[in-house]
Design a protein around this motif. Structure first.
Motif, PDB file in Angstrom:
ATOM      1  N   SER A   1       0.851  -1.187   0.000  1.00 42.67           N
ATOM      2  CA  SER A   1       0.000   0.000   0.000  1.00 42.67           C
ATOM      3  C   SER A   1       0.883   1.232   0.000  1.00 42.67           C
ATOM      4  CB  SER A   1      -0.922   0.000   1.219  1.00 42.67           C
ATOM      5  OG  SER A   1      -0.147   0.094   2.388  1.00 42.67           O
TER       6      SER A   1
ATOM      7  N   LEU B   1       0.056   5.182   0.879  1.00 43.37           N
ATOM      8  CA  LEU B   1      -1.057   6.018   1.319  1.00 43.37           C
ATOM      9  C   LEU B   1      -0.829   7.494   1.035  1.00 43.37           C
ATOM     10  CD1 LEU B   1      -1.943   4.251   4.676  1.00 43.37           C
ATOM     11  CD2 LEU B   1      -2.605   3.689   2.342  1.00 43.37           C
ATOM     12  N   ARG B   2       0.437   7.860   0.930  1.00 44.49           N
ATOM     13  CA  ARG B   2       0.725   9.273   0.656  1.00 44.49           C
ATOM     14  C   ARG B   2       2.054   9.356  -0.048  1.00 44.49           C
ATOM     15  NH1 ARG B   2       1.327   7.908   5.846  1.00 44.49           N
ATOM     16  NH2 ARG B   2      -0.886   8.293   6.161  1.00 44.49           N
TER      17      ARG B   2
ATOM     18  N   GLU C   1      -5.162   7.067  -2.165  1.00 42.69           N
ATOM     19  CA  GLU C   1      -4.355   5.983  -1.602  1.00 42.69           C
ATOM     20  C   GLU C   1      -4.293   4.839  -2.586  1.00 42.69           C
ATOM     21  OE1 GLU C   1      -6.389   5.072   2.043  1.00 42.69           O
ATOM     22  OE2 GLU C   1      -5.812   6.978   2.985  1.00 42.69           O
TER      23      GLU C   1
ATOM     24  N   ALA D   1      -9.366   6.153  -2.778  1.00 45.13           N
ATOM     25  CA  ALA D   1      -8.387   5.068  -2.809  1.00 45.13           C
ATOM     26  C   ALA D   1      -8.590   4.239  -4.062  1.00 45.13           C
ATOM     27  CB  ALA D   1      -8.570   4.186  -1.581  1.00 45.13           C
TER      28      ALA D   1
END
Ligand SMILES: Cc1cc2nc3c(=O)[nH]c(=O)nc-3n(C[C@H](O)[C@H](O)[C@H](O)COP(=O)(O)OP(=O)(O)OC[C@H]3O[C@@H](n4cnc5c(N)ncnc54)[C@H](O)[C@@H]3O)c2cc1C
Ligand code: FES
Ligand code: FES
Lengths: 778, 155, 282
Positions: B3, B5-6, C7, C53
């Motif tokens: 992942s 996320l930013r 995201e 996301a």
């Protein structure tokens, strides 16, 4: 391979950079200190701006400034000052820049731009040139009467209307012409606006140094033009503005004007002069920056039974969109060449530019001559049909010849005109014309051919000029510096070839400086109008003569003889009667050192310039005058295979024969001609700016604005005739734009023959042909 | 599960080099190659998948880098025009005058190079299907076709 | 350049993906499954979509397989259109998918993405509609397999959080005789693709159980397969011209009129394509 001089296919000087990704275009300069700008553009074609709310946009972290039209109350324009870089009071076209946001990154600027809230009051829209003409039509510019005219005597606006320009050309006795006409045809045409689509979208960087020096880096065809206009409108000394142009990713006329440069400058000024980069998205490039003009034309031609043209009446109404830019000039150019390369002793032409609520226009490859040529050449085919005459025969019969005069009364000769008949003759064989215009292939398919002639002179300002500098390096190679920008056709390589020919040396020993920097490069008007090799080439020749003179002077001292006895070639100065007695130019290029150690001379710098003589503005009532130094002429044909069942077609072959005067680089010349033809086929078959009933652009993307793609290209047949123009370098003529001119017309002539319907409104998509045939009851 | 996320680090394999860059999850591969790695050979033109000027190779296949996130490219081998070294197609482009302004050239080269690698004996129809993905406004495509054909093996 | 942030997640199993979707939703985050991403990226750039996301599903092995078993071919939803074409397992899908966008983009566009796309053409759906494919769908509650006719009405009616895993095609359909035609505003599209553009009309038709089955895109604002149209096609003793006339009358919605094509021209093209289908499959 021979690498000396002209007439040989030298690959472009910048080739290796271009196939390795090393070639740097303007947006390729990535620097952390750059700020980024994003434009807020109008979503209406015509609306009053009631308010602009910046509060939300300023809340985004990283926004450094937002500029609106109110902080820049100027009006500008090259012909008439009708345009504000950021809209004030009202917007006049969909996509018009209203504000520019400066942020730390493009993402920040773009996000904030999305949050600028503009409140509009929509106004009725002028959505076509015909509508613009109506007396009760809304007015695009209420203030036409008070706008400053920059080029007095070349533009004639009619305040209180949408008419921005009216050019008149009158020749001979029209009354008499009609009386002598036994066959008369008359038809109307409508051609849409279109886009340049240089693959590199328009972009610029601006910076203001602490000492006030302004630096603009732009993807432009006219760095000196930017310098001129930025200094003029922001009241700066000319030398306080430096403009740099690296390699340009295509221009086609679209990068001749000054547009994003103004906005980038305003953006930089708003952040204390920090460097700001403004890159248009493809959508903005297609709607905010200028496009190609639209045309509505009516043409009436009269001829004797044997096909001799007797009279012609032309009404050309160009849709220049919301602002003038070079729109008024293009109307003049079209009017001056209205007859096509045909002898037409009695004619009247009224060419107008009208404002609409469409994207404004600027030069487009051929200065939009392709549009007027479409109308004329379709009418020629109709005339041939009415006369029962072969279309190519009709053209040959009326082809202009030395001794004739142009519509604006320029007397033609071999030099300024060339040999159209020879082009037509060659074309006929090349495209196998005698096989017949229309051949049934069975199975519902038809093969058909169409032809068109082309001619074009440049519309250069009478004081347009160019210069060149040659500097010698210690190793005996040369640096050639000119003000022309490399936009693709390989002009810099051709200029090196011209120099190599004059000095009879290896082209590989001549370095050309690719980037243009107005503070260091010699001047060149603009890289436009197919005039680069002609104008700059002449300056290079002048510089070469100067260079040779200096080489001979010092060579004479070294070789102990008068300069007149010497020649220059192969990197040497030698005795004419015995080339084995010589001195290498590298030994004298930076001063000559005697065996004893003392020295004379210094670095040799050749300099040359060129200005076009004898250009005369057109007379307002008759059009008499001379816009450019010479025409380039040619003949073109297109062959299609048409499916009568579903109205689809394949473009099988396309041919061009052009009088190039002298071909400097055969593969390069063939390439630019084919490139022009390809663009012409694109415009003829599919390209059009589509506007909704509200004047909003419907297809501002390559997804829906289609260009020709690989595999849709026909077989290209390109040949040259070489009738030297005594004033062109080695006899050459400017042909870089011309490949496009007759192609849409030739395509339409072929398809009209195939479908047996009048196809007068490009783009000729299968749907358009279906529609026309249905209308004609087929 | 990977992942991101930013804004943060990404590791990319570009032209045989392992590179670590800072990027946002929403950054396209085109943006990161140009702005973070200075590999400006891939060109922005439409940023909409329509023109092919931004074409790079991902595991040997042509991909329009304006329609790929940089983070998607993790774990894949990326080749840009800067990674082409003396390939036959580059020379063939020069010899055949297959470019004028050169702005579309990197993208075309990548597509052509991939075709020559994947289908070295490609038929005309296959070649056309592949190369239709790129636009050129300067040339007539005849030169590019010729340059490609000269590199494909004749069957 | 996508101006806003989102995201990014790349799960390794379908369960992980659908759980993540629900979790994100629970936190008020609107997520999107991300296949090829071609549409998501281009829509985000133009502010037409703002996901919080994206869940990249290309890392899920199951979505990346071709499998032939129990008389069916399974194609994973993350397979790209190029991979499908190179595999050459289902020629009709090659034709339909092989004309979407252009070759390079098809190296990125996934089958699932094209079926679930917002851009209305969804041309791969035509092959699946006429071959009566089954769709494998997973969500928090588990996996379900549905015939396409049950869930594809104008578009794929997935429920929030549904992940399309792939499609099953019955083996007897793979080699069935078919006709697949496409026309853009510039002309006919051959195969391999020789012209790029959205369809004026795109059709796929197949002959199965001695009947013609046909699906259309471009004609209306959504792709469709219509039983009523097929009934007309399959009537015996009706002259072809009459069949075409009747078929055009029963298509499920008004013929679309837009800048790509006028409704009139679309109708003309539709009729000539119907004629060709009948000629080749009757
Ligand atoms: C240049 C170009 C030309 C085009 N021309 C055509 C054309 O001619 N014909 C045509 O039909 N289309 C055309 N398109 C549209 C194209 O079909 C879509 O962009 C593409 O199909 C989307 O596929 P993707 O895998 O990239 O999807 P994504 O962008 O990843 O997703 C698209 C949508 O589907 C959803 N989604 C993706 N996968 C799944 C899944 N497994 N389960 C549930 N939801 C999912 C996403 O959440 C998103 O909403 C064109 C696109 C481009 C860029
Ligand atoms: S910039 Fe990526 S396809 Fe045009
Ligand atoms: S060379 Fe200029 S776009 Fe291809």
């Amino acid at each position: 391979m021979n690498t000396v001089g002209i007439g040989i296919s030298i690959p472009k000087k910048e080739s290796n950079d271009k196939v390795t990704g090393r070639a740097k275009y303007n947006t390729d300069h990535i620097r952390p200190e750059l700020l980024h700008a994003w434009m807020v553009t109008s979503i209406y074609a015509h609306a009053r701006i009631k308010s602009i709310d910046l509060a939300k946009a300023y809340k985004i972290t990283g926004v450094r400034a937002i500029v609106t039209g109110d902080s820049c109350p100027i009006l500008c324009g090259p012909a008439i000052e009708d345009w504000s870089p950021l809209a004030r009071g009202k917007v006049r076209y969909f996509g018009e820049p209203i504000a520019v946001v400066v942020g730390d990154s493009e993402a920040i600027a773009k996000e904030a731009a999305g949050l600028v809230q503009v409140e509009y009051e929509p106004l009725p829209v002028v959505n076509s040139p015909a509508q613009a003409f109506q007396a009760d039509s809304p007015k695009v510019h209420e203030d036409l009467a008070i706008y400053e005219i920059v080029q007095a005597g070349t533009i004639f606006p009619q305040p209180g209307t949408n008419i921005l320009q009216h050019v008149k050309v009158k020749k001979g006795d029209l009354q008499k012409g009609w009386q002598e006409s036994e066959v008369v045809v008359e038809a109307s045409y409508s051609l849409p606006q279109a886009n340049h689509i240089a693959m590199e979208p328009r972009n610029a960087r601006a910076e203001i140094k602490p000492d006030g020096q302004v630096i603009i880096d732009s993807s432009t065809q006219g760095p000196f033009n930017i310098q001129k206009f930025i200094s003029k409108y922001f009241k700066l000394d000319n030398s306080k503005v430096t403009v740099r142009a690296p390699l340009v990713g295509g221009g086609f006329g679209g990068k001749t004007t000054v547009h994003v440069e103004f906005i980038a400058y305003l953006a930089s000024r708003a952040v204390g002069g920090r460097p700001v980069k403004l890159v248009e998205s493809r959508e903005q490039d297609m709607t905010s920056s200028p496009c190609m003009l639209g045309l509505q034309a009516s043409i009436k031609l009269g001829a004797a039974k044997d096909g001799t043209l007797k009279a012609g009446e032309f009404t050309l109404i160009t849709d220049v969109g919301a602002y003038c830019d070079s729109g008024s000039e293009m109307a003049r150019g079209m009017a001056a060449d209205c007859s096509g390369p045909y002898r037409l002793d009695n004619l009247h032409c009224d060419a107008y530019s009208v404002y609409t609520n469409h994207t404004f226009v600027t030069a487009f490859r051929s200065f939009s001559r392709l549009s007027s040529t479409f109308a004329l050449e379709r009418t020629m085919d109709k005339l041939a049909f009415a006369l029962g005459m072969d279309p190519l025969e009709l053209r040959k019969k009326n082809a202009l010849r030395p001794g004739d005069t142009s519509p604006t009364m320029v007397r033609l000769n071999k030099n300024n005109f060339g040999n159209l008949e020879a082009c037509l003759e060659k074309l006929k064989t090349l495209i196998n014309w005698d096989e017949g215009v229309r051949v049934e292939l069975g199975n519902g398919k038809v093969r058909a051919k169409g032809a068109a002639c082309l001619w074009k002179t440049s519309s250069s300002s009478p004081n347009a000029h160019s210069s060149a500098i040659i500097i010698i390096n210690d190793d005996g190679t040369l640096n050639l510096s000119v003000g022309a920008v490399e936009i693709g056709p390989g002009s810099k390589t051709c200029l090196a070839q011209i120099l190599a020919e004059k000095l009879r040396m290896d082209v590989n020993k001549i370095h050309v400086i690719m980037e243009v920097d107005t503070s260091a490069s010699p001047h060149h008007w603009k890289t436009v109008a197919s005039m680069t090799n002609y104008m700059v080439g002449n300056a290079v020749l002048e510089a070469a003569r100067d260079f040779i003179r200096q080489l001979k002077t010092i060579g004479g001292i070294v070789l102990k003889c008068p300069a007149e006895m010497l020649e220059v070639g192969s990197g040497r100065v030698y005795l004419r009667e015995d080339p084995e007695i010589f001195v290498d130019i590298k030994e004298i290029g930076s001063g000559y050192q005697y065996p004893e150690g003392n020295a004379i001379g210094g670095q040799i710098i050749g300099r040359g310039n060129f200005i076009m003589p004898h250009l005369l503005p057109m007379d307002p009532s008759t059009g008499r005058g001379r816009l450019g130094p010479a025409w380039a002429v040619g003949a073109q044909a297109v062959e299609v295979e048409f499916n009568q069942r579903d109205f689809s077609y394949k473009i099988v072959r396309a041919a061009t024969v052009m009088d190039a005067g002298k071909v400097l680089n055969p593969k390069g010349a063939r390439g630019v001609v084919m490139g022009g033809m390809s663009m012409g086929l694109g415009y003829g078959s599919r390209e059009a700016a589509k506007y909704s009933t509200g004047g909003q652009r419907e297809n501002p993307q390559l997804r829906t604005y289609h260009l020709l793609r690989l595999g849709e290209n026909p077989q290209y047949l390109v040949e040259f005739v070489e009738t030297p123009d005594i004033n062109g370098p080695y006899g050459m003529r400017g042909i870089a734009e011309h490949g496009i001119i007759g192609i849409p017309a030739a395509l339409a002539n072929a398809l009209s023959a195939a479908a047996q319907a009048d196809l007068d409104c490009p783009p000729l998509t299968p749907q358009a042909i279906w529609q026309a045939c249905k209308g004609a009851g087929k | 599960m990977r992942s991101m996320l930013r804004e943060g680090f990404l590791e990319l394999d570009v032209n045989g080099e392992h590179r670590k860059v800072v990027a946002r999850p929403a950054d396209t591969l085109l943006h990161v190659l140009r702005e973070r790695l200075g590999l400006t050979g891939a060109k922005p033109s439409c940023k909409n998948g329509d023109c092919g000027a931004c074409t790079v190779l991902v595991d040997g296949w042509p991909i329009k880098s304006c329609l790929m996130l940089a983070v998607e490219a993790e774990g894949h081998l990326i080749t840009t025009v800067e990674g082409l070294k003396n390939t036959p197609i580059q020379k063939s482009f020069v010899d055949n005058f297959a470019f004028q302004c050169g702005y579309c050239t990197s993208g075309f080269l990548m597509n052509c190079h991939a075709l020559a690698q994947i289908h070295p004996q490609a038929s005309y129809a296959t070649m056309r299907e592949w190369l239709q993905s790129n636009l050129c406004r300067c040339t007539s495509y005849e030169e590019i076709t010729q340059a490609m054909e000269n590199v494909l093996l004749k069957t | 350049m996508i101006p806003f942030d989102f995201e990014y997640y790349r799960p390794e199993t379908a369960t992980e993906a659908v759980t993540l979707y629900t979790d994100l939703a629970g936190r008020g985050k609107n997520a999107r499954y991300f296949g090829g991403g071609t549409e998501i990226i281009s829509f985000c750039r133009l502010y037409q979509l703002y996901p919080h996301a994206v869940i990249d599903i290309k890392g899920i092995p199951e979505l990346n397989t071709f499998e032939q078993k129990n008389g069916k071919l399974f194609i994973g939803a993350a397979k790209t259109l190029s991979q499908i074409q190179e595999s050459n397992l289902f020629p009709l899908l090659n034709y339909c998918g092989g004309r979407v966008a252009d070759h390079t983009i098809r190296n990125k566009i996934t089958l699932g993405g094209n079926l679930c796309a917002m851009i209305p053409y969804r041309e791969t759906s035509l092959a699946l509609l006429v071959s009566e494919a089954e769709l494998v769908i997973q969500n928090r509650k588990g996996k379900k397999i549905l015939p396409i006719s049950e869930i594809f009405h104008e578009s794929l009616r997935l429920e929030d959080g549904d992940l399309l895993m792939g499609v099953h095609i019955r083996e007897e359909c793979l080699g069935a005789p078919f006709v697949c035609l496409k026309k853009t505003s510039d002309g006919n599209v051959g195969y391999p693709q020789d012209r790029v553009g959205y369809p004026v009309v795109s059709v796929a038709a197949m002959r199965a159980d001695n009947k013609i089955q046909a699906a259309f895109s471009g004609v209306c604002i959504f792709p469709f397969r219509s039983r009523t149209v097929e009934e007309v096609f399959n009537k015996s003793n009706l002259p072809r011209e009459e069949k075409i006339r009747q078929a055009v009358e029963v298509i499920p919605a008004a013929i679309h009129d837009d800048m790509i094509s006028s409704a009139g021209y679309r109708e003309f093209v539709l009729k000539s394509m119907m004629a060709e289908i009948l000629e080749r499959l009757e």
